[in-house]
Write an enzyme that holds these catalytic residues in place. Structure first.
Site, PDB file in Angstrom:
ATOM      1  N   HIS A  88       5.709   6.398  -2.610  1.00 56.52           N
ATOM      2  CA  HIS A  88       7.033   6.924  -2.983  1.00 56.52           C
ATOM      3  C   HIS A  88       6.910   8.391  -3.365  1.00 56.52           C
ATOM      4  O   HIS A  88       7.684   9.234  -2.925  1.00 56.52           O
ATOM      5  CB  HIS A  88       7.601   6.194  -4.207  1.00 56.52           C
ATOM      6  N   ALA A 131       3.080   1.823   2.982  1.00 56.59           N
ATOM      7  CA  ALA A 131       4.300   1.013   2.913  1.00 56.59           C
ATOM      8  C   ALA A 131       5.349   1.703   2.045  1.00 56.59           C
ATOM      9  O   ALA A 131       6.531   1.733   2.381  1.00 56.59           O
ATOM     10  CB  ALA A 131       3.983  -0.374   2.352  1.00 56.59           C
ATOM     11  N   ARG A 153      11.707  -5.050   6.352  1.00 67.14           N
ATOM     12  CA  ARG A 153      12.386  -4.899   5.068  1.00 67.14           C
ATOM     13  C   ARG A 153      13.890  -5.150   5.190  1.00 67.14           C
ATOM     14  O   ARG A 153      14.606  -5.176   4.209  1.00 67.14           O
ATOM     15  CB  ARG A 153      12.108  -3.492   4.546  1.00 67.14           C
ATOM     16  N   CYS A 210       0.819  -1.217   0.000  1.00 64.89           N
ATOM     17  CA  CYS A 210       0.000   0.000   0.000  1.00 64.89           C
ATOM     18  C   CYS A 210       0.854   1.269   0.000  1.00 64.89           C
ATOM     19  O   CYS A 210       2.062   1.219   0.144  1.00 64.89           O
ATOM     20  CB  CYS A 210      -0.909  -0.005   1.220  1.00 64.89           C
TER      21      CYS A 210
HETATM   22 FE1  CFM Z   1      12.937   0.420  -5.518  1.00 59.56          FE
HETATM   23 FE2  CFM Z   1      12.371  -1.924  -5.737  1.00 59.56          FE
HETATM   24 FE3  CFM Z   1      10.947  -0.255  -4.182  1.00 59.56          FE
HETATM   25 FE4  CFM Z   1      13.483  -0.969  -3.531  1.00 59.56          FE
HETATM   26 FE5  CFM Z   1      12.475  -2.910  -1.924  1.00 59.56          FE
HETATM   27 FE6  CFM Z   1      11.355  -3.804  -4.145  1.00 59.56          FE
HETATM   28 FE7  CFM Z   1       9.972  -2.190  -2.601  1.00 59.56          FE
HETATM   29 MO1  CFM Z   1      10.494  -4.614  -1.808  1.00 59.56          MO
HETATM   30  S1  CFM Z   1      14.303  -1.264  -5.422  1.00 59.56           S
HETATM   31  S2  CFM Z   1      12.493   0.911  -3.478  1.00 59.56           S
HETATM   32  S3  CFM Z   1      14.338  -1.810  -1.741  1.00 59.56           S
HETATM   33  S4  CFM Z   1      11.090  -0.371  -6.296  1.00 59.56           S
HETATM   34  S5  CFM Z   1      12.569  -4.818  -2.733  1.00 59.56           S
HETATM   35  S6  CFM Z   1      11.990  -3.931  -6.276  1.00 59.56           S
HETATM   36  S7  CFM Z   1       9.302  -3.881  -3.633  1.00 59.56           S
HETATM   37  S8  CFM Z   1      10.758  -2.655  -0.688  1.00 59.56           S
HETATM   38  S9  CFM Z   1       9.087  -0.286  -3.001  1.00 59.56           S
END
Ligand code: CFM
Length: 550
Positions: free
Chosen positions: A202, A71, A102, A68
């Site tokens: 993000h 997160a 994580r 979500c």
């Molecule tokens: Fe970038 Fe990723 Fe992500 Fe990531 Fe991660 Fe991820 Fe994630 Mo899990 S590199 S920041 S450190 S998009 S592994 S593939 S899904 S936490 S939001």
């Protein structure tokens, strides 16, 4: 499950049929939608690839692998930084389940330095707050936090109920900042439902960190060749290995967003001369905004894979156009590569010809293909949980991406050049030379151009489609996360977690590559998984009955 007979090349060539098999289980409307998210790759000379549908709502009823917005904001972008005290405003579950799962690590510079990462702070919202509002409790939580820790900065993170009941976390933050003027207090409207996935979180995190943190402190780091890494989160200690290499090269890492980072490094990040972007998905907004406001150029790098790491170091050195630096970087690469090559040759002999599949959130499904290539393994299929079209097809498609209501929901900041602090660090002569060498400023070419023709690219993979992939392709290793791990392993295929790295890491940089080669070697050459018999193969149906009128 059928024995593996066909060659990898034949299997990949038959991907259109596998796609049909996935789709035929769906009702027509769902099938039409999924058909746009499951694409047979085709790479043209100009890096032109087929269009994929991405960053769109998961169809209700489908078992998605996504998370979500909360997160993506609290867990992903802000989570790895150690001295911003982070308070989850919401019921306790959201805070608890985002508590270090994580595996992002951190290393305070001294024993006396603050590190709040091992805490999970939450307002522990109860029914009373849901009915009468939670702002009072939030302010009380901030008072308590200040009394206990007196941090430099406090971040407040909204969970779903906060948005539903209409708590104004931003005015609470402002009010508390007036009360504690030496503490930077800011809030994120990152309610879980804010977007179709983590990706929304993000963007929300990037916006707030940019507007409320970056640029707050004029404190350039000493040293030559100063740059920031954007989109590296120190999972399993990756950042420690990257820092080791950058130090050895004599360059200065000003800040990392946000692996092994601290508040003051973010606040003064605008004083660096370059941004390099590792995870494009989670942080490209920051790169763009910093370029617009402060004139800091950016380009894409990747420290996953020994060759990719060497290439990225060469790009950075080339950008700074300093002969001594270029020489030193070459020396470091040569020294590190000796051991990498020794292990790689040994592992490659055992892994060559084996196959992998990668379904991770964003960048990693692309980046980790490098490591598999180095040991002679083929990626047959890959996809992102929440990547956007530009992560698949490259940033060249950005102008053509349809902006839907879900995307419009997230604020797009209007950023202008800072009247005082803007200075273009772009060295035009360097840029021209670099472009000839293939270094593209402000660009990312995406995952699809790097993949084989006919490889299946699947956005927002679900359990049904994963099952079809397993049955038809029977890969030697499946890379995904904890939610997928045990179903896949019970089917007799090892699953490597590329989110948390299981219990291992680092995998970035040169030593990280060695760790990864060895681990994949152990996984794909271990016979233990072949002995696994899935419970549902022995006993395919679970029967249950309701008891009425007890
Ligand atoms: Fe970038 Fe990723 Fe992500 Fe990531 Fe991660 Fe991820 Fe994630 Mo899990 S590199 S920041 S450190 S998009 S592994 S593939 S899904 S936490 S939001």
């Amino acid at each position: 499950m059928p024995a593996k007979k066909e060659s990898t090349a034949d299997l990949i060539a038959g991907s259109a049929e596998v796609r049909e098999e996935m789709l035929k289980k769906y009702p027509p409307k769902v099938a039409r939608r999924r058909a746009k998210q499951i694409v047979v790759n085709k790479v043209e000379q100009t890096e032109q690839v087929p269009e994929i549908l991405a960053n769109t709502r998961t169809i209700p009823g489908i078992l998605t692998m996504r998370g979500c917005a909360y997160a993506g904001c609290k867990g992903v972008v802000l989570g790895p930084t150690r001295d911003i005290l982070q308070i989850t405003h919401g019921p306790i579950g959201c805070g608890f389940y985002s508590w270090l799962t994580r595996r992002n690590q951190t290393r305070p510079k001294s024993d006396g330095d603050p590190n709040y990462m091992t805490y999970a702070m939450s307002t522990d919202m109860q029914e009373e707050e849901i009915i009468f509002g939670g702002e009072k409790k939030l302010k009380k939580a901030i008072d308590e936090a200040v009394e206990l820790f007196h941090p430099k900065a406090i971040g407040i993170f909204a969970t779903c109920p906060v948005g539903l009941i209409g708590d104004d976390i931003h005015s609470a933050a402002r009010e508390m900042e007036e009360k504690y003027p030496d503490i930077n207090i800011f809030a994120f409207s990152c309610e879980g439902y804010k977007g179709v996935s983590q990706s929304a979180g993000h963007h929300i995190a990037n916006n707030k960190v940019f507007s409320d943190v970056v640029g707050q402190l004029e404190k350039p780091k000493e040293g030559e060749f100063r740059f920031n890494i954007l989109g590296e989160y120190n999972i399993g200690g990756d950042a420690f290995e990257i820092e080791r290499i950058i130090d050895a090269c004599g360059m200065t890492l000003h800040s990392t967003f946000s692996g092994n980072s601290e508040y003051e490094e973010f606040a003064s990040a605008h004083t660096a001369d370059l941004n390099v972007v590792m995870c494009h998905r989670s942080i490209n907004y920051m790169a763009d905004m910093m370029e617009k406001r402060y004139g800091i150029p950016w380009f894409k790098i990747n420290f996953i894979g020994a060759q990719a790491c060497a290439k990225s170091l060469r790009k950075i050195a080339a950008y700074f156009r300093d002969e001594k630096l270029i020489e030193r970087v070459e020396k470091v690469i040569a020294e590190e590569m000796a051991e990498v090559e020794r292990v790689r040759q040994e592992v490659r002999a055992r892994c060559k010809g084996k196959t992998a599949m990668l379904f991770v959130g964003g960048s990693r499904a692309h980046h980790y293909q490098e490591l598999f290539k180095e040991i002679g393994m083929t990626t047959m299929s890959a996809g992102y949980e929440f990547g956007h079209r530009d992560d698949y097809e490259g940033r060249k498609v950005l102008p053509n991406i349809t902006v839907d209501a879900d995307t419009r929901n997230i604020e797009e900041l209007t950023v202008e050049a800072d009247p005082v602090r803007y200075s273009s660090r772009r060295d035009e002569a360097a840029v021209a030379g670099l472009q000839e060498k293939g270094l593209r400023l402000g660009d990312y070419e995406g995952m699809m151009p790097d993949m084989l023709d006919n490889a299946l690219i699947i956005d927002d993979l679900n359990h049904h489609e994963a099952e079809v992939l397993m049955e038809r392709y029977k890969p030697d290793v499946f890379c995904a996360g904890i939610k997928e791990k045990y179903v896949i392993q019970k089917s007799g295929v090892p699953l490597k977690q590329l989110h948390s790295y299981d219990y291992s890491g680092p995998y970035a940089g040169f030593r990280g590559a060695i760790n990864f080669y060895r681990e994949i070697d152990r996984l794909v050459n271990s016979r233990i998984f072949k002995y696994v018999k899935a419970p549902w193969e022995k006993n395919p149906e679970l029967a249950g009955s309701y008891v009425w009128n007890r």
